[in-house]
Structures are given as C-alpha cells and as structure tokens.
Design an enzyme around this catalytic site. Sequence first.
Site, PDB file in Angstrom:
ATOM      1  N   ASP A  67      54.818   2.615  99.417  1.00  0.00           N
ATOM      2  CA  ASP A  67      56.274   2.989  98.811  1.00  0.00           C
ATOM      3  C   ASP A  67      56.748   4.211  99.674  1.00  0.00           C
ATOM      4  O   ASP A  67      56.198   5.340  99.536  1.00  0.00           O
ATOM      5  CB  ASP A  67      56.145   3.475  97.227  1.00  0.00           C
ATOM      6  CG  ASP A  67      57.306   3.710  96.626  1.00  0.00           C
ATOM      7  OD1 ASP A  67      58.152   3.105  96.737  1.00  0.00           O
ATOM      8  OD2 ASP A  67      57.056   4.322  95.429  1.00  0.00           O
ATOM      9  N   ASP A 122      61.616   3.704 104.449  1.00  0.00           N
ATOM     10  CA  ASP A 122      62.789   4.528 103.890  1.00  0.00           C
ATOM     11  C   ASP A 122      63.382   5.415 104.760  1.00  0.00           C
ATOM     12  O   ASP A 122      62.885   6.575 104.982  1.00  0.00           O
ATOM     13  CB  ASP A 122      62.402   5.181 102.389  1.00  0.00           C
ATOM     14  CG  ASP A 122      63.520   5.989 101.855  1.00  0.00           C
ATOM     15  OD1 ASP A 122      64.746   5.799 102.207  1.00  0.00           O
ATOM     16  OD2 ASP A 122      63.205   6.629 100.824  1.00  0.00           O
ATOM     17  N   GLU A 158      65.813   0.679 102.216  1.00  0.00           N
ATOM     18  CA  GLU A 158      66.873   1.509 101.185  1.00  0.00           C
ATOM     19  C   GLU A 158      67.904   1.616 102.034  1.00  0.00           C
ATOM     20  O   GLU A 158      68.164   1.995 102.964  1.00  0.00           O
ATOM     21  CB  GLU A 158      65.925   2.452 100.765  1.00  0.00           C
ATOM     22  CG  GLU A 158      66.729   3.335  99.635  1.00  0.00           C
ATOM     23  CD  GLU A 158      66.348   4.483  98.809  1.00  0.00           C
ATOM     24  OE1 GLU A 158      66.847   5.599  98.629  1.00  0.00           O
ATOM     25  OE2 GLU A 158      65.002   4.314  98.614  1.00  0.00           O
ATOM     26  N   HIS A 200      64.633   9.154  90.605  1.00  0.00           N
ATOM     27  CA  HIS A 200      63.018   9.213  90.483  1.00  0.00           C
ATOM     28  C   HIS A 200      62.925  10.131  89.531  1.00  0.00           C
ATOM     29  O   HIS A 200      63.443  11.105  89.275  1.00  0.00           O
ATOM     30  CB  HIS A 200      62.327   9.644  91.779  1.00  0.00           C
ATOM     31  CG  HIS A 200      62.457   8.455  92.880  1.00  0.00           C
ATOM     32  ND1 HIS A 200      62.657   8.607  94.124  1.00  0.00           N
ATOM     33  CD2 HIS A 200      62.163   7.077  92.695  1.00  0.00           C
ATOM     34  CE1 HIS A 200      62.994   7.646  94.941  1.00  0.00           C
ATOM     35  NE2 HIS A 200      62.361   6.585  94.220  1.00  0.00           N
ATOM     36  N   GLY A 201      61.885   9.928  88.735  1.00  0.00           N
ATOM     37  CA  GLY A 201      61.432  10.957  87.384  1.00  0.00           C
ATOM     38  C   GLY A 201      62.374  10.443  86.184  1.00  0.00           C
ATOM     39  O   GLY A 201      63.313   9.536  86.215  1.00  0.00           O
ATOM     40  N   ASN A 232      60.340  -0.658  90.090  1.00  0.00           N
ATOM     41  CA  ASN A 232      59.415   0.581  90.225  1.00  0.00           C
ATOM     42  C   ASN A 232      59.033   1.421  89.236  1.00  0.00           C
ATOM     43  O   ASN A 232      60.225   1.830  88.696  1.00  0.00           O
ATOM     44  CB  ASN A 232      59.588   1.161  91.445  1.00  0.00           C
ATOM     45  CG  ASN A 232      59.679   0.530  92.709  1.00  0.00           C
ATOM     46  OD1 ASN A 232      59.963  -0.603  92.985  1.00  0.00           O
ATOM     47  ND2 ASN A 232      59.497   1.331  93.592  1.00  0.00           N
ATOM     48  N   ASN A 263      56.578   4.380  87.491  1.00  0.00           N
ATOM     49  CA  ASN A 263      55.522   5.551  87.881  1.00  0.00           C
ATOM     50  C   ASN A 263      55.584   6.473  86.687  1.00  0.00           C
ATOM     51  O   ASN A 263      54.585   6.893  86.309  1.00  0.00           O
ATOM     52  CB  ASN A 263      55.751   6.033  89.255  1.00  0.00           C
ATOM     53  CG  ASN A 263      54.749   7.121  89.661  1.00  0.00           C
ATOM     54  OD1 ASN A 263      53.388   6.903  89.205  1.00  0.00           O
ATOM     55  ND2 ASN A 263      55.212   8.119  90.469  1.00  0.00           N
TER      56      ASN A 263
END
Length: 281
Positions: free
Chosen positions: A84, A106, A136, A179-180, A229, A231
Amino acid sequence: MLVNFNDMLLKAKENKYAVPHFNINNLEWTKFILEECNELNIPVILGVSEGAVKYMGGYNTVANIVKGLIEDLNIRIDVCLHLDHGSSLENCINAIDAGFSSVMIDASKLPLEENIKITKQVVDYAHERNITVEAEVGHIEENISSEDSRETNAKLEECIKLYEETKIDAIAPALGSVHGFYKGEANLDFERMKQIDEALPIPLVLHGGSGIPEEKIKQAISCGISKINVNTDLQYVWSKEVRKFLEEQKDVYDPRKIIKSGEKAIKEKIDQVVTLFGTRI
C-alpha cells in the site's frame, strides 16, 4: 490462495460491489482478518504500508507470515497481498521479489509526467511476473477536511493519460477522501468518479474508506468503486476493546491475551464492512 487482484476486482466492477482492502499490522491482525473473511467466504486484499513492513520486520517476513497463515489455517478464499502506497520503484521491486502479489506505486505528489514514468517502470517489472499494479492520480491527504482535499482531486484527462501510457491494473483517483478519520463530512466528487469509471476499463479504488457514511459508500460503489481501503476503523475498534480489557484486567500481562482481547471487535467490524460493500464471489 495467494493471487493478484485482477479477477476479484474485475468481477466487482462488473457486478457493482467492492472488495475490501484491510491493512495488516502484525501476525494477529493478519490471522483475524483471514479467519473472518474465510468464514464469510469473500475475497480479501491484505494491504501493507511501508511503515507496517518495517514494523513487522521486512518484506520477506510479511510475505512468509501471510503464506504460512494461508496454509496453516486452511484459508480457501482468494487472498491478495498488496503493498500500500509504495513510495519508490525499489520498494515495489522488493515487495514483488519477496512474494507480494500486488503493489501500489504512489508517485502522485510528483508532476504527472514523472508519475507516469515511475509507474510504467513498476508496471513493466510487475507484469512480467503476473503482479498487479495500482497507481494514484491527484493526492489523498492525511486527516484534513474533505473539502480541503478537493484542491488535489484527480482530473479525468490525467487518469486517462496515466492509464493509457502505463497500462496499470487499477487506479486510485483522489476525489475527496482522506486518510484517517474525517474532520467534518466526507465530500466525495461522485460525478467525476462516474466519469472516470466510464472512461477507463480498469477498476477504481477508494482510499480512506473509514468514517465515510454508509450511503456515500454505496453511492461510490454505484459510481464504479471496486476496491475500498479500510484501516482506521479496525484500529479504532481494536484499541477501544484493548483499553477496556486492560482497565478491567489489571493483573494480566500476557501479550497474547492483551492483543487477542480486540479480536472480536475486529471481526465484527469486518462483518459490517463487507455487508456494506456487498462483497461476494
């Protein structure tokens, strides 16, 4: 069985569901995810960040843990081991040579022409070895507001150019996800998402799947997203249960019991996620 993601994602694209990509962080997380997905009989992509690779000991260690668990646990589903956000050609090659079945390069922070150049180098190396490649366009930011992230959104013509000049197997266009957990509401560009899906024959990937409302996940899938995705969602539910366990069981010091205390929460979250994604073989 360890496979690349082509078959699973092309089926998802055709039938309008999403294959889950769950990031792994250690042996226990890998075991929990494999067991639950095997029980649910759905394909899964195990994502490993470069940070997780370093934490777990290296590319060979990660690959051998996954291969060993597939064999020892008698895992019958298709499993893709995926790097990833690989940051360089070298790291993608290291993952491939260690036994990863898929990689993401990426280079999205670089100008498009440089992104294309590096991505093509990865594709050339990977495709000779039957390894799939995700790339990406635009840039998916870390834990900022979704509205702010739109400044780095992918453009349709950039996505087409990247695909045509590299022949990647999947594309992750930055379209408002982060993200997050989100600061404010997830603000995804569904119109452009649909345009990219209609323009390209390859599956679309949504990064930052944690924290997006269910109705927007469903809409993203209807607009062509075939891989999502996840996480942070797993990290959150696991850590919450472990904190509770440690507070209630102050005399426990066995790390196996501590880590395992979050197993049920992870598996329950996986069940919720794949139900939402409509995942099926």
